[in-house]
Scaffold this motif. Structure first.
Motif, PDB file in Angstrom:
ATOM      1  N   LEU A  71       0.837  -1.203   0.000  1.00 50.58           N
ATOM      2  CA  LEU A  71       0.000   0.000   0.000  1.00 50.58           C
ATOM      3  C   LEU A  71       0.871   1.252   0.000  1.00 50.58           C
ATOM      4  N   GLN A  72       1.947   1.223   0.796  1.00 52.68           N
ATOM      5  CA  GLN A  72       2.865   2.361   0.824  1.00 52.68           C
ATOM      6  C   GLN A  72       3.532   2.554  -0.526  1.00 52.68           C
ATOM      7  N   TRP A  73       3.895   1.443  -1.192  1.00 57.87           N
ATOM      8  CA  TRP A  73       4.530   1.529  -2.507  1.00 57.87           C
ATOM      9  C   TRP A  73       3.579   2.110  -3.546  1.00 57.87           C
ATOM     10  N   VAL A  74       2.326   1.641  -3.545  1.00 57.03           N
ATOM     11  CA  VAL A  74       1.341   2.161  -4.494  1.00 57.03           C
ATOM     12  C   VAL A  74       1.099   3.645  -4.250  1.00 57.03           C
ATOM     13  N   PHE A  75       0.994   4.023  -2.977  1.00 53.79           N
ATOM     14  CA  PHE A  75       0.816   5.446  -2.656  1.00 53.79           C
ATOM     15  C   PHE A  75       2.005   6.263  -3.153  1.00 53.79           C
ATOM     16  N   SER A  76       3.218   5.757  -2.968  1.00 49.83           N
ATOM     17  CA  SER A  76       4.407   6.467  -3.426  1.00 49.83           C
ATOM     18  C   SER A  76       4.387   6.656  -4.932  1.00 49.83           C
ATOM     19  N   PHE A  77       3.909   5.644  -5.636  1.00 49.36           N
ATOM     20  CA  PHE A  77       3.912   5.693  -7.090  1.00 49.36           C
ATOM     21  C   PHE A  77       2.830   6.624  -7.625  1.00 49.36           C
ATOM     22  N   LEU A  78       1.669   6.637  -6.971  1.00 44.31           N
ATOM     23  CA  LEU A  78       0.511   7.341  -7.519  1.00 44.31           C
ATOM     24  C   LEU A  78       0.263   8.723  -6.930  1.00 44.31           C
ATOM     25  N   ALA A  79       0.645   8.949  -5.678  1.00 42.66           N
ATOM     26  CA  ALA A  79       0.211  10.184  -5.024  1.00 42.66           C
ATOM     27  C   ALA A  79       1.292  10.920  -4.248  1.00 42.66           C
ATOM     28  N   PHE A 123      20.218  -3.245 -19.065  1.00 42.78           N
ATOM     29  CA  PHE A 123      19.175  -4.261 -18.978  1.00 42.78           C
ATOM     30  C   PHE A 123      17.932  -3.719 -19.675  1.00 42.78           C
ATOM     31  N   GLY A 124      17.475  -4.399 -20.729  1.00 41.82           N
ATOM     32  CA  GLY A 124      16.211  -4.045 -21.358  1.00 41.82           C
ATOM     33  C   GLY A 124      15.094  -4.803 -20.678  1.00 41.82           C
ATOM     34  N   PHE A 125      14.274  -4.098 -19.902  1.00 43.44           N
ATOM     35  CA  PHE A 125      13.238  -4.743 -19.092  1.00 43.44           C
ATOM     36  C   PHE A 125      11.925  -4.802 -19.871  1.00 43.44           C
ATOM     37  N   HIS A 126      11.304  -5.997 -19.912  1.00 47.02           N
ATOM     38  CA  HIS A 126      10.034  -6.230 -20.613  1.00 47.02           C
ATOM     39  C   HIS A 126       9.175  -7.168 -19.767  1.00 47.02           C
ATOM     40  N   PRO A 127       7.839  -6.996 -19.800  1.00 47.10           N
ATOM     41  CA  PRO A 127       7.105  -5.846 -20.307  1.00 47.10           C
ATOM     42  C   PRO A 127       7.077  -4.724 -19.275  1.00 47.10           C
ATOM     43  N   HIS A 128       6.613  -3.563 -19.690  1.00 48.30           N
ATOM     44  CA  HIS A 128       6.560  -2.418 -18.784  1.00 48.30           C
ATOM     45  C   HIS A 128       5.577  -2.665 -17.649  1.00 48.30           C
ATOM     46  N   GLY A 129       4.431  -3.271 -17.973  1.00 50.75           N
ATOM     47  CA  GLY A 129       3.394  -3.435 -16.964  1.00 50.75           C
ATOM     48  C   GLY A 129       2.732  -2.110 -16.638  1.00 50.75           C
ATOM     49  N   VAL A 130       1.819  -2.113 -15.678  1.00 50.96           N
ATOM     50  CA  VAL A 130       1.135  -0.881 -15.295  1.00 50.96           C
ATOM     51  C   VAL A 130       2.043   0.019 -14.469  1.00 50.96           C
ATOM     52  N   LEU A 131       2.698  -0.546 -13.452  1.00 49.87           N
ATOM     53  CA  LEU A 131       3.518   0.254 -12.541  1.00 49.87           C
ATOM     54  C   LEU A 131       4.972  -0.204 -12.472  1.00 49.87           C
ATOM     55  N   VAL A 132       5.435  -0.979 -13.421  1.00 48.43           N
ATOM     56  CA  VAL A 132       6.821  -1.463 -13.470  1.00 48.43           C
ATOM     57  C   VAL A 132       7.207  -2.110 -12.137  1.00 48.43           C
ATOM     58  N   ALA A 133       6.313  -2.888 -11.578  1.00 47.05           N
ATOM     59  CA  ALA A 133       6.521  -3.458 -10.248  1.00 47.05           C
ATOM     60  C   ALA A 133       7.736  -4.371 -10.188  1.00 47.05           C
ATOM     61  N   GLY A 134       7.898  -5.249 -11.182  1.00 46.59           N
ATOM     62  CA  GLY A 134       9.022  -6.187 -11.154  1.00 46.59           C
ATOM     63  C   GLY A 134      10.358  -5.497 -11.236  1.00 46.59           C
ATOM     64  N   ALA A 135      10.456  -4.460 -12.050  1.00 45.76           N
ATOM     65  CA  ALA A 135      11.716  -3.733 -12.174  1.00 45.76           C
ATOM     66  C   ALA A 135      12.056  -3.030 -10.870  1.00 45.76           C
ATOM     67  N   PHE A 136      11.070  -2.393 -10.255  1.00 43.16           N
ATOM     68  CA  PHE A 136      11.337  -1.697  -8.998  1.00 43.16           C
ATOM     69  C   PHE A 136      11.717  -2.681  -7.892  1.00 43.16           C
ATOM     70  N   ALA A 137      10.944  -3.756  -7.761  1.00 42.00           N
ATOM     71  CA  ALA A 137      11.193  -4.703  -6.677  1.00 42.00           C
ATOM     72  C   ALA A 137      12.542  -5.390  -6.805  1.00 42.00           C
ATOM     73  N   ASN A 138      12.914  -5.752  -8.028  1.00 40.13           N
ATOM     74  CA  ASN A 138      14.145  -6.514  -8.225  1.00 40.13           C
ATOM     75  C   ASN A 138      15.401  -5.654  -8.284  1.00 40.13           C
ATOM     76  N   SER A 184     -12.320  -7.605  -4.005  1.00 42.63           N
ATOM     77  CA  SER A 184     -13.181  -7.333  -5.147  1.00 42.63           C
ATOM     78  C   SER A 184     -12.789  -6.116  -5.963  1.00 42.63           C
ATOM     79  N   PHE A 185     -12.240  -5.082  -5.339  1.00 46.74           N
ATOM     80  CA  PHE A 185     -11.852  -3.889  -6.083  1.00 46.74           C
ATOM     81  C   PHE A 185     -10.854  -3.090  -5.251  1.00 46.74           C
ATOM     82  N   GLY A 186     -10.063  -2.284  -5.950  1.00 45.94           N
ATOM     83  CA  GLY A 186      -9.057  -1.463  -5.283  1.00 45.94           C
ATOM     84  C   GLY A 186      -7.850  -1.281  -6.176  1.00 45.94           C
ATOM     85  N   LEU A 187      -6.775  -0.722  -5.633  1.00 50.49           N
ATOM     86  CA  LEU A 187      -5.560  -0.438  -6.392  1.00 50.49           C
ATOM     87  C   LEU A 187      -4.353  -1.235  -5.904  1.00 50.49           C
ATOM     88  N   ILE A 188      -4.574  -2.156  -4.985  1.00 50.25           N
ATOM     89  CA  ILE A 188      -3.488  -3.026  -4.535  1.00 50.25           C
ATOM     90  C   ILE A 188      -3.318  -4.151  -5.562  1.00 50.25           C
TER      91      ILE A 188
END
Length: 372
Positions: A58-66, A143-158, A308-312
């Protein structure tokens, strides 16, 4: 007789409805709940560790979006308050430090993000970084990272944290994820992301990283960019890469080794509203992207206490496979033919990496990458 047939029909409809409801419960959070469908709440007996993981994400999503917007608002409020002198002092520091994201500060301030390892440890379960070969720490890499995804989560985490143990897998290498230059102009937020190992994606920043004579630098480029994020949804295998050749040119210019990276599961973290090419929504998104330089995907997934719904992001596995390096001979002034030749080799290597590993991560034999 007719009454008996009506009774059988009612039983058949009741069975079909039960099957649909069971399917929804087995796959909580996939897609938007239809009208009248109950919200699928998370069980109360979930272990504390899982709760902490959700809080971290949740903190990561908040950092990315707001967080950037909040930092900008805080700076404006500080400037208009009795503490305006602090805002003035920071503005002076910002002016002196303006070029840090693209020059000496790339290495002087940013790090591997080990201190943020808890932030993304719960993005998905499990998160895995897969090494196929050893990399020489005396060389520089792109490093050419693929795919971008919505929030590039894998690139950031790794590559911005130690969640998957990058330093243990690739000793002597320092990863730096490239981010749009715009974000490095936002007060306070720029310092936050620089401490996590992110650097500006401008040409001078990438050139600085891969031209260091001592080697050991890894520039991680999400090649598809913001436009690819608009097509990121479960099952998508389309990459926007055929017209992306800037990183190829810089690799040739500085002799950096090219490494294709494919993150299996990256597009499974979020659902996205339908926005086919030519639709009103897609035209609006493209227009906003051309004006602001950032994508505006309308995505959704699960919530904090319900599925059921949210941004997580959904708790789906991400397996990021780092391929074999492509040897690059330094060419200070590469021609168009040189760039096209290396670009073709890169696309071939990326495709081979995907085909070799796709069966391990749930991709069917008939499914292939589509590069546009």
């Amino acid at each position: 007789m007719q009454e008996r047939e009506r009774e059988r029909e009612r039983e058949r409809l009741s069975t079909s409805t039960s099957t649909i409801q069971l399917t929804h419960r087995e796959h909580p959070g996939r897609g938007s709940p239809s009208p009248g469908m109950r919200v699928e709440f998370a069980p109360l007996n979930i272990p504390l560790r899982r709760r902490l993981q959700t809080a971290a994400v949740l903190q990561w999503v908040f950092s990315f979006l707001a967080l950037a917007q909040c930092c900008l608002a805080a700076f404006v409020l500080l400037a208009l308050s009795d503490w305006w002198l602090l805002a003035l002092l920071y503005a002076g520091w910002l002016w002196l430090d303006w070029d840090t994201p693209t020059q000496w500060g790339v290495e002087g301030r940013s790090g591997s993000g080990a201190g943020q390892c808890g932030i993304t440890s719960g993005i998905t379960s499990p998160l895995m970084l897969v090494k196929t070969v050893d990399l020489d720490p005396k060389k520089n890499y792109i490093f050419g990272f693929h795919p971008h995804g919505v929030l590039v989560a894998g690139a950031f985490a790794n590559f911005c944290t130690e969640s998957s143990g990058f330093s243990g897998l690739f000793p002597g290498l320092r990863p730096h994820l490239l981010m749009l230059p715009f974000w490095f102009r936002v007060p306070f937020f720029r310092d936050y992301i620089m401490c996590g190992g992110l650097v500006s994606s401008c040409k001078s920043s990438l050139s600085y990283l891969v031209s260091r004579p001592e080697g050991g630098n890894v520039a991680v480029v999400a090649v598809g960019g913001a436009s690819e994020a608009l097509d990121a949804r479960p099952g998508a295998l389309t990459l926007q890469v055929r017209n992306r050749k800037g990183f190829i040119k810089l690799a040739l210019k500085h002799g950096a080794q090219l490494v294709p990276v494919f993150s299996f599961g990256e597009n499974e973290l979020f659902d996205q509203m339908e926005n086919p090419t030519g639709s009103p929504l897609r035209r609006l998104q493209n227009r906003l992207q051309s004006m602001m330089g950032i994508a505006m995907p309308l995505f959704h997934a699960r919530g904090v206490f319900q599925y059921s719904f949210g941004l997580i992001p959904y708790r789906q596995p991400i397996s990021t496979v780092v391929g074999k390096p492509i040897p690059v001979v330094q060419t200070p002034s590469p021609s168009s033919e040189d760039i096209q030749r290396l670009h073709s080799v890169y696309l071939q290597s990326l495709t081979e990496l995907f085909e070799e590993h796709k069966h391990k991560y749930g991709i069917q034999e008939h499914q292939h990458l589509r590069c546009i």
